[in-house]
Scaffold this motif. Structure first.
Motif, PDB file in Angstrom:
ATOM      1  N   SER A  65     -15.062   9.518 -19.130  1.00 52.20           N
ATOM      2  CA  SER A  65     -13.781   8.921 -18.746  1.00 52.20           C
ATOM      3  C   SER A  65     -13.952   7.436 -18.460  1.00 52.20           C
ATOM      4  CB  SER A  65     -13.209   9.631 -17.512  1.00 52.20           C
ATOM      5  OG  SER A  65     -12.904  10.984 -17.792  1.00 52.20           O
ATOM      6  N   ALA A  66     -14.998   7.088 -17.714  1.00 51.74           N
ATOM      7  CA  ALA A  66     -15.251   5.672 -17.403  1.00 51.74           C
ATOM      8  C   ALA A  66     -15.521   4.862 -18.659  1.00 51.74           C
ATOM      9  CB  ALA A  66     -16.428   5.560 -16.437  1.00 51.74           C
ATOM     10  N   SER A  67     -16.154   5.495 -19.637  1.00 50.84           N
ATOM     11  CA  SER A  67     -16.534   4.779 -20.856  1.00 50.84           C
ATOM     12  C   SER A  67     -15.362   4.530 -21.793  1.00 50.84           C
ATOM     13  CB  SER A  67     -17.636   5.547 -21.608  1.00 50.84           C
ATOM     14  OG  SER A  67     -17.113   6.718 -22.215  1.00 50.84           O
ATOM     15  N   THR A  68     -14.166   4.997 -21.416  1.00 51.38           N
ATOM     16  CA  THR A  68     -12.978   4.655 -22.207  1.00 51.38           C
ATOM     17  C   THR A  68     -12.458   3.265 -21.828  1.00 51.38           C
ATOM     18  OG1 THR A  68     -11.378   5.619 -20.638  1.00 51.38           O
ATOM     19  CG2 THR A  68     -12.306   7.091 -22.331  1.00 51.38           C
ATOM     20  N   ALA A  69     -13.104   2.602 -20.892  1.00 48.51           N
ATOM     21  CA  ALA A  69     -12.676   1.275 -20.446  1.00 48.51           C
ATOM     22  C   ALA A  69     -12.756   0.264 -21.580  1.00 48.51           C
ATOM     23  CB  ALA A  69     -13.543   0.811 -19.280  1.00 48.51           C
ATOM     24  N   PRO A  70     -11.876  -0.744 -21.564  1.00 49.93           N
ATOM     25  CA  PRO A  70     -11.980  -1.821 -22.548  1.00 49.93           C
ATOM     26  C   PRO A  70     -13.206  -2.688 -22.257  1.00 49.93           C
ATOM     27  CG  PRO A  70     -10.339  -2.377 -20.901  1.00 49.93           C
ATOM     28  CD  PRO A  70     -10.768  -0.960 -20.612  1.00 49.93           C
ATOM     29  N   SER A  71     -13.719  -3.347 -23.281  1.00 45.56           N
ATOM     30  CA  SER A  71     -14.870  -4.235 -23.091  1.00 45.56           C
ATOM     31  C   SER A  71     -14.811  -5.371 -24.099  1.00 45.56           C
ATOM     32  CB  SER A  71     -16.184  -3.457 -23.245  1.00 45.56           C
ATOM     33  OG  SER A  71     -16.280  -2.864 -24.532  1.00 45.56           O
ATOM     34  N   GLY A  72     -15.467  -6.460 -23.766  1.00 42.80           N
ATOM     35  CA  GLY A  72     -15.471  -7.628 -24.632  1.00 42.80           C
ATOM     36  C   GLY A  72     -16.012  -7.307 -26.012  1.00 42.80           C
ATOM     37  N   ALA A  73     -15.184  -7.534 -27.047  1.00 44.80           N
ATOM     38  CA  ALA A  73     -15.541  -7.256 -28.435  1.00 44.80           C
ATOM     39  C   ALA A  73     -15.981  -5.807 -28.639  1.00 44.80           C
ATOM     40  CB  ALA A  73     -16.631  -8.211 -28.938  1.00 44.80           C
ATOM     41  N   HIS A  74     -15.525  -4.929 -27.765  1.00 47.05           N
ATOM     42  CA  HIS A  74     -15.846  -3.494 -27.818  1.00 47.05           C
ATOM     43  C   HIS A  74     -17.361  -3.249 -27.855  1.00 47.05           C
ATOM     44  CE1 HIS A  74     -14.814   0.676 -28.085  1.00 47.05           C
ATOM     45  NE2 HIS A  74     -15.396   0.845 -29.245  1.00 47.05           N
ATOM     46  N   LYS A  75     -18.118  -4.050 -27.102  1.00 47.37           N
ATOM     47  CA  LYS A  75     -19.572  -3.886 -27.070  1.00 47.37           C
ATOM     48  C   LYS A  75     -20.014  -2.787 -26.108  1.00 47.37           C
ATOM     49  CE  LYS A  75     -20.757  -7.017 -30.042  1.00 47.37           C
ATOM     50  NZ  LYS A  75     -21.465  -6.659 -31.300  1.00 47.37           N
ATOM     51  N   GLN A  76     -19.116  -2.376 -25.200  1.00 53.00           N
ATOM     52  CA  GLN A  76     -19.430  -1.302 -24.251  1.00 53.00           C
ATOM     53  C   GLN A  76     -20.788  -1.546 -23.575  1.00 53.00           C
ATOM     54  OE1 GLN A  76     -18.090   2.630 -26.298  1.00 53.00           O
ATOM     55  NE2 GLN A  76     -18.375   1.151 -27.964  1.00 53.00           N
TER      56      GLN A  76
END
Length: 232
Positions: A65-76
């Motif tokens: 669930s936490a890993s569905t967060a947005p991130s810069g350039a989708h680099k996660q």
């Protein structure tokens, strides 16, 4: 959906999928947003944990669930290290309390200690052993591709911070409790967990059921007019 609307299309040569929005009537939106507020307003940072077990599968769902967060350039740019091993938890507590002793006996200013007093915190961190799980969040400041070449990640602190907020929400939604623990410095976590050089410890969160009874500080959240400004 109109038959004329494509489910997939190329944008700048990359595949994009149609976003299927869920439309909620205004009156329903107000109701559900208020219910969610009431649910989250019950969330508290808890330092007293039950020894009741929490399944690995539940922790996996919380992390996903936490890993569905947005991130810069989708680099996660995150790694969630979930620890239930009692020996590792003891090592983490021991190392954390060494740093916390330094903090409470000299590193923290008098004003900082006064601000912490209502929360009842001390250098002793038994919850690091009592909670059935510890989740240590590491931020990835850079990555290596399949050739071994180094590539920087973007907006790492912002991305990981958002993911941690969603992690806290997922924990609360599961009926569990946590608190955000940031022993400073936190480099010992890299050593104890054997993390690679491109990762930096960001946050440590014990996760489990609240002890019965458990007590939390009698403090209040700021009112809306103290935390927001509307421009209409």
């Amino acid at each position: 959906m109109s038959a004329a609307v494509e489910k997939n299309k190329l944008i700048n040569g990359y595949k994009h999928s149609l976003y299927e929005a869920v439309s909620i009537p205004e009156e329903e939106l107000l109701k559900t947003s208020n219910q969610f507020l009431e649910h989250l307003d019950k969330r508290r940072s808890v330092r007293e944990f039950s020894d009741k077990e929490v399944s690995k599968e539940a922790i996996e769902n919380i992390i996903k669930s936490a890993s569905t967060a947005p991130s810069g350039a989708h680099k996660q740019p995150w790694t969630f290290c979930a620890i239930s091993n009692s020996e590792l938890k003891s090592k983490i507590r021991e190392a954390a309390e060494v740093e916390e002793l330094e903090n409470y006996s000299g590193r923290m200013s008098e004003s900082w200690l006064r601000d912490l007093a209502p929360l009842g915190t001390t250098m002793e961190k038994p919850f690091l052993e009592e909670a059935p799980w510890l989740i240590v969040i590491f931020k990835k400041v850079y990555e290596f591709d399949e050739t071994g070449a180094k590539h920087n990640n973007y907006y790492v602190n912002e991305s990981v911070g958002i993911a941690c907020g969603m992690l806290i929400t997922a924990i609360h939604n599961a009926g569990l409790v946590t608190l955000t623990h940031t022993p400073s410095p936190m480099n010992f976590l890299t050593k104890v967990l054997g993390r690679p050089a491109n990762e930096r410890p960001y946050l440590l969160m014990p996760v489990g059921y609240a002890k019965n009874p458990a007590y939390v500080p009698d403090i209040q959240r700021k009112e809306l007019d103290k935390i927001s400004q509307f421009y209409e």
